[in-house]
Design an enzyme around this catalytic site. Structure first.
Site, PDB file in Angstrom:
ATOM      1  N   TYR A 148       0.846  -1.200   0.000  1.00 43.92           N
ATOM      2  CA  TYR A 148       0.000   0.000   0.000  1.00 43.92           C
ATOM      3  C   TYR A 148       0.879   1.246   0.000  1.00 43.92           C
ATOM      4  O   TYR A 148       2.016   1.221   0.460  1.00 43.92           O
ATOM      5  CB  TYR A 148      -1.026   0.006   1.131  1.00 43.92           C
ATOM      6  N   CYS A 149       0.348   2.306  -0.596  1.00 42.76           N
ATOM      7  CA  CYS A 149       1.081   3.566  -0.788  1.00 42.76           C
ATOM      8  C   CYS A 149       2.463   3.326  -1.400  1.00 42.76           C
ATOM      9  O   CYS A 149       3.485   3.718  -0.834  1.00 42.76           O
ATOM     10  CB  CYS A 149       1.212   4.324   0.538  1.00 42.76           C
TER      11      CYS A 149
END
Length: 279
Positions: A148-149
């Protein structure tokens, strides 16, 4: 001496620890704190600062996340899991904050010399490497696909991401922020965000390419190093390291004189967040 080393070896470091006091507060207060510090450090009203902060279950969304086709469904899912969604004012996509995630902000000034974006990232990378000598030679910075990110300064060991870096620039001040997954399960945090995007996209075609999360590519430092660190252990390490990097370390939270400016930035962050989440 490289610019990165020069920036870490400040004459004076201010240290502001909110790893305990900030847990029950909204993470919006932390983004206001970093805006305040950017202003103060950037205008020469405060020395370079390291701030440590922890918040209870929160998912910090990026600008693109609030444009998900079914963003309300996605936010409601997070709330059903006990997480509060907010929108941050620096780059990137959704990340998880909880009591096992330590956030570090390094706030520097561009008064005397400009600091380009790669140098800002390199400062934090070197800071984290110094912080964990037991991982010497193992911490790498490159994009971990499936995390994620994701970004070019994902921090990983053996291909598994444990941290991500972002930057915020304001009034000649630069806040370089990292989240360190210290305790708990990195894959469980990743699975939360995987489901968030499933609820948010629901098969719709989108202009922006949201990440397809693979929980197996994320882990905590404890998992990666076979360690039993607590967040508090790392905060103590940071304090000790700052004393090696400087002859003068000043432990100081927001002062009475700074409070009015802090409240200005807090209101601005709160108003912006409300506007974003209502769209």
């Amino acid at each position: 001496m490289s610019q990165t080393e020069d920036l870490l070896q400040q004459e004076t470091w201010r240290f502001w620890d909110q790893s305990l006091s900030g847990k029950s507060r909204s993470a919006l207060e932390s983004f206001a704190s970093d805006d305040l510090l950017c202003h103060l450090v950037g205008q020469g009203q405060s020395p370079a600062t390291v701030r440590t902060w922890v918040h209870d279950n929160t998912v910090v969304l990026g600008i693109q996340d609030h444009r998900l086709p079914f963003v309300e469904d996605a936010q409601n899912f997070l709330r059903s899991q006990g997480y509060a969604p907010i929108v941050r004012n620096s780059g990137g996509l959704a990340v998880v904050l909880d009591e096992g995630v330590l956030n570090i902000s390094i706030v520097l000034s561009e008064i005397d010399k400009s600091i380009d974006i790669p140098t800002g990232y390199e400062v934090m990378l070197e800071f984290v490497r110094l912080l964990f000598p037991e991982a010497e030679g193992k911490i790498e910075a490159y994009e971990i696909v499936g995390s994620y990110c994701p970004g070019s300064y994902d921090l990983s060991i053996g291909g598994k991401k444990f941290a991500g870096i972002s930057q915020r620039r304001l009034r000649q001040g630069i806040a370089v922020q990292v989240y360190l997954c210290v305790e708990g399960s990195g894959s469980e945090r990743a699975d939360l965000i995987r489901q968030f995007y499933e609820y948010g996209v629901q098969g719709e075609e989108t202009k922006f390419s949201y990440p397809v999360i693979n929980p197996d590519v994320m882990a905590s430092l404890n998992e990666l190093l076979g360690a039993s660190f607590t967040v508090e252990d790392i905060v103590i390490r940071i304090q000790q390291m700052l004393h090696h990097l400087s002859t003068n370390v000043v432990s100081q939270s927001v002062t009475q004189e700074e409070m009015e400016l802090y409240l200005f930035y807090l209101q601005r962050v709160v108003d912006r967040n409300k506007k974003m989440l209502e769209k």
